[in-house]
Design a protein around this motif. Structure first.
Motif, PDB file in Angstrom:
ATOM      1  N   LEU A 155       0.829  -1.204   0.000  1.00  7.56           N
ATOM      2  CA  LEU A 155       0.000   0.000   0.000  1.00  7.56           C
ATOM      3  C   LEU A 155       0.865   1.256   0.000  1.00  7.56           C
ATOM      4  CD1 LEU A 155      -2.768   1.355   0.183  1.00  7.56           C
ATOM      5  CD2 LEU A 155      -2.655   1.104   2.665  1.00  7.56           C
ATOM      6  N   VAL A 156       1.925   1.247   0.817  1.00  8.29           N
ATOM      7  CA  VAL A 156       2.828   2.400   0.874  1.00  8.29           C
ATOM      8  C   VAL A 156       3.481   2.632  -0.482  1.00  8.29           C
ATOM      9  CG1 VAL A 156       4.991   3.244   1.869  1.00  8.29           C
ATOM     10  CG2 VAL A 156       3.249   2.263   3.352  1.00  8.29           C
ATOM     11  N   ARG A 157       3.929   1.540  -1.132  1.00  9.79           N
ATOM     12  CA  ARG A 157       4.549   1.684  -2.450  1.00  9.79           C
ATOM     13  C   ARG A 157       3.559   2.244  -3.469  1.00  9.79           C
ATOM     14  NH1 ARG A 157       6.688  -3.407  -1.150  1.00  9.79           N
ATOM     15  NH2 ARG A 157       5.308  -4.441  -2.621  1.00  9.79           N
ATOM     16  N   ILE A 198      11.530  15.818  -6.397  1.00  7.11           N
ATOM     17  CA  ILE A 198      10.676  15.224  -5.358  1.00  7.11           C
ATOM     18  C   ILE A 198       9.955  13.999  -5.911  1.00  7.11           C
ATOM     19  CG2 ILE A 198       8.759  15.646  -3.775  1.00  7.11           C
ATOM     20  CD1 ILE A 198       9.523  18.604  -3.826  1.00  7.11           C
ATOM     21  N   ALA A 199       9.545  14.066  -7.190  1.00  9.58           N
ATOM     22  CA  ALA A 199       8.903  12.911  -7.816  1.00  9.58           C
ATOM     23  C   ALA A 199       9.865  11.721  -7.867  1.00  9.58           C
ATOM     24  CB  ALA A 199       8.434  13.274  -9.231  1.00  9.58           C
ATOM     25  N   ALA A 200      11.163  11.995  -8.076  1.00  6.95           N
ATOM     26  CA  ALA A 200      12.153  10.909  -8.118  1.00  6.95           C
ATOM     27  C   ALA A 200      12.227  10.193  -6.778  1.00  6.95           C
ATOM     28  CB  ALA A 200      13.521  11.470  -8.501  1.00  6.95           C
ATOM     29  N   VAL A 201      12.142  10.952  -5.685  1.00 10.39           N
ATOM     30  CA  VAL A 201      12.161  10.334  -4.351  1.00 10.39           C
ATOM     31  C   VAL A 201      10.967   9.398  -4.188  1.00 10.39           C
ATOM     32  CG1 VAL A 201      11.949  10.784  -1.875  1.00 10.39           C
ATOM     33  CG2 VAL A 201      13.428  12.232  -3.282  1.00 10.39           C
ATOM     34  N   GLY A 206       8.410   3.988  -4.261  1.00 10.85           N
ATOM     35  CA  GLY A 206       7.392   3.113  -4.833  1.00 10.85           C
ATOM     36  C   GLY A 206       7.953   1.848  -5.446  1.00 10.85           C
ATOM     37  N   GLU A 207       9.224   1.846  -5.786  1.00 11.34           N
ATOM     38  CA  GLU A 207       9.841   0.690  -6.427  1.00 11.34           C
ATOM     39  C   GLU A 207      10.538  -0.241  -5.439  1.00 11.34           C
ATOM     40  OE1 GLU A 207      12.492   2.234  -9.330  1.00 11.34           O
ATOM     41  OE2 GLU A 207      10.946   3.450 -10.302  1.00 11.34           O
ATOM     42  N   ALA A 208      11.027   0.321  -4.329  1.00 13.71           N
ATOM     43  CA  ALA A 208      11.860  -0.459  -3.410  1.00 13.71           C
ATOM     44  C   ALA A 208      11.001  -1.259  -2.438  1.00 13.71           C
ATOM     45  CB  ALA A 208      12.793   0.471  -2.632  1.00 13.71           C
ATOM     46  N   LYS A 209      11.157  -2.576  -2.440  1.00 11.89           N
ATOM     47  CA  LYS A 209      10.401  -3.427  -1.526  1.00 11.89           C
ATOM     48  C   LYS A 209      10.858  -3.266  -0.083  1.00 11.89           C
ATOM     49  CE  LYS A 209       9.208  -6.982  -4.902  1.00 11.89           C
ATOM     50  NZ  LYS A 209       9.285  -8.430  -5.257  1.00 11.89           N
ATOM     51  N   GLY A 211      12.069  -0.386   1.090  1.00 13.19           N
ATOM     52  CA  GLY A 211      11.978   1.017   1.472  1.00 13.19           C
ATOM     53  C   GLY A 211      13.261   1.805   1.273  1.00 13.19           C
ATOM     54  N   ARG A 212      14.316   1.184   0.696  1.00 16.95           N
ATOM     55  CA  ARG A 212      15.590   1.879   0.519  1.00 16.95           C
ATOM     56  C   ARG A 212      15.524   2.851  -0.656  1.00 16.95           C
ATOM     57  NH1 ARG A 212      19.648  -0.378  -1.290  1.00 16.95           N
ATOM     58  NH2 ARG A 212      21.326   0.627  -0.136  1.00 16.95           N
ATOM     59  N   ILE A 213      16.153   3.999  -0.477  1.00 14.68           N
ATOM     60  CA  ILE A 213      16.320   4.947  -1.573  1.00 14.68           C
ATOM     61  C   ILE A 213      17.788   4.913  -1.968  1.00 14.68           C
ATOM     62  CG2 ILE A 213      16.166   7.363  -2.273  1.00 14.68           C
ATOM     63  CD1 ILE A 213      13.887   7.722  -0.411  1.00 14.68           C
ATOM     64  N   ASP A 214      18.080   4.193  -3.019  1.00 18.02           N
ATOM     65  CA  ASP A 214      19.439   4.004  -3.476  1.00 18.02           C
ATOM     66  C   ASP A 214      20.036   5.348  -3.884  1.00 18.02           C
ATOM     67  OD1 ASP A 214      21.442   3.542  -5.815  1.00 18.02           O
ATOM     68  OD2 ASP A 214      21.298   1.580  -4.850  1.00 18.02           O
ATOM     69  N   LEU A 215      21.176   5.701  -3.289  1.00 22.44           N
ATOM     70  CA  LEU A 215      21.783   7.012  -3.543  1.00 22.44           C
ATOM     71  C   LEU A 215      22.172   7.170  -5.008  1.00 22.44           C
ATOM     72  CD1 LEU A 215      22.898   9.708  -2.574  1.00 22.44           C
ATOM     73  CD2 LEU A 215      24.993   8.521  -1.865  1.00 22.44           C
ATOM     74  N   ARG A 216      22.773   6.147  -5.605  1.00 23.65           N
ATOM     75  CA  ARG A 216      23.167   6.268  -7.010  1.00 23.65           C
ATOM     76  C   ARG A 216      21.963   6.468  -7.917  1.00 23.65           C
ATOM     77  NH1 ARG A 216      23.989   3.726 -11.907  1.00 23.65           N
ATOM     78  NH2 ARG A 216      22.752   1.943 -11.262  1.00 23.65           N
TER      79      ARG A 216
END
Length: 363
Positions: A155-157, A198-201, A206-209, A211-216
């Motif tokens: 749901l969060v994704r 902000i949309a990129a964040v 939305g893609e990470a199962k 919840g990680r936001i990959d820095l690269r």
């Protein structure tokens, strides 16, 4: 239930009951129900049933979970003899020793047979404290909790995905006016890029199962957005792959994305367009708990430029100073040959989370 948590609670209950039971008999009689109520309240949220009894006092603890498991209210049990449902717990001394580290028993519960793990402690004057866990119920609860977590994460994704789509729509509307409103072009470019960052964040959320936001990936997407908006060549070095071991902490994800956006946009706006090397380049260096992102462009710094003091910054760099996380982040700008290099340094654990490695990875 985690074994260490059960052991801690079990030890606390045992010591509390032992201290009470070691007191004078008339004091025990006066305080028994109050103590049982307090200990029962402490153990109420636990999925494990706690029961205690003594030869002369009968049952002195019958927790909320015990009420559910055996279908008998605590008010009917306190002061009474051990019920038939728990006769299997009248172990011999050898069996009691084995039960200190956990024993599997069949007990009679409110809804039939209960396959239970049982831990027991025998204290002074025959006081016995027992913890009982319904094995099948615990497993079912664990599976249900796992399903609930998976549903929540999905749901969060989905929410992040919808927010990303909405923000991309707003950025698209802003870009539509770049050609027909030339006087507003710098403002529209800046606003469109900020919304896209902000949309990129939200897109990465939305893609990470996990919840990680990959820095690269955050750098790659912000750079691609600015390149498309401003029609500027931007290269992301292959050395940036070392940044994949870092993720941006959720509470700092939007500020970091905005800082990256402003750094890359500032490089794109102020780059020298002469020569074949008129591109914006992004490079990286990574240590165990620190990531350095280097954004460079052909050109020179203004006279009397001082980022730390806020002198001759312009709107973009001024915004960066206000957005930069107060802890775990810093920026330095310097001329290197004919290029201006902005170095953004981000630290774990304040801004980043780093995957453990035995040795430092250096690009």
């Amino acid at each position: 239930m985690d074994s260490w948590a059960l052991a801690l609670i079990f030890a606390g209950l045992s010591l509390s009951l032992l201290a009470w039971y070691a007191g004078r008999r008339h004091e025990r009689g006066r305080q028994s129900r109050r103590l049982a109520a307090v200990l029962g309240a402490l153990s109420a949220p636990m999925p494990v049933a706690f029961v205690a009894w003594a030869p002369r006092s009968g049952v002195v603890l019958w927790s909320t979970a015990a009420e559910r498991l055996f279908g008998v209210d605590a008010t009917l049990m306190l002061g009474q003899a051990l019920p038939a449902e728990l006769e299997a717990l009248r172990w011999t001394e050898v069996e009691a020793d084995r039960a200190r580290s956990g024993a599997r028993l069949q007990l009679r519960g409110a809804n039939g047979a209960v396959d239970a793990m049982v831990w027991m402690a025998t204290e002074a004057d025959g006081l016995v404290v027992v913890a009982i866990e319904d094995v099948h119920s615990s497993a079912a609860n664990a599976r249900a909790a796992e399903v609930a977590r998976a549903q929540r994460d999905a749901l969060v994704r989905e929410v992040h995905h919808r927010i990303k789509n909405s923000l991309q729509g707003v950025a698209g509307l802003l870009r539509q006016h770049l050609s027909d409103k030339p006087l507003l072009k710098p403002l529209l470019e800046a606003a469109s890029a900020q919304v896209s960052a902000i949309a990129a964040v939200h897109g990465l959320h939305g893609e990470a199962k996990d919840g990680r936001i990959d820095l690269r990936m955050l750098i790659v997407r912000v750079a691609a957005s600015i390149s498309g908006i401003m029609h500027v060549p931007i290269t992301v070095s292959e050395r940036c792959v070392v940044l994949e071991r870092f993720s941006v902490n959720e509470e700092e994800s939007v500020p970091v994305a905005m800082v990256l956006n402003e750094l890359i946009m500032n490089a794109a706006k102020h780059r020298s367009r002469s020569g074949a090397n008129g591109i914006v380049a992004i490079d990286a260096v990574a240590q165990a708990q620190r990531a350095q992102i280097l954004v460079s462009n052909p050109g020179f710094l203004p006279a009397n430029f001082d980022f730390g003091a806020g002198a001759n910054l312009g709107n973009g760099l001024g915004l960066i100073r206000s957005l930069l996380p107060r802890r775990g982040a810093s920026i330095a700008l310097a001329e290197e040959g004919r290029r201006v290099v902005a170095t953004l340094v981000l630290h774990a654990p304040d801004v980043l989370s780093a995957t453990p490695q035995d040795e430092e990875a250096i690009a």
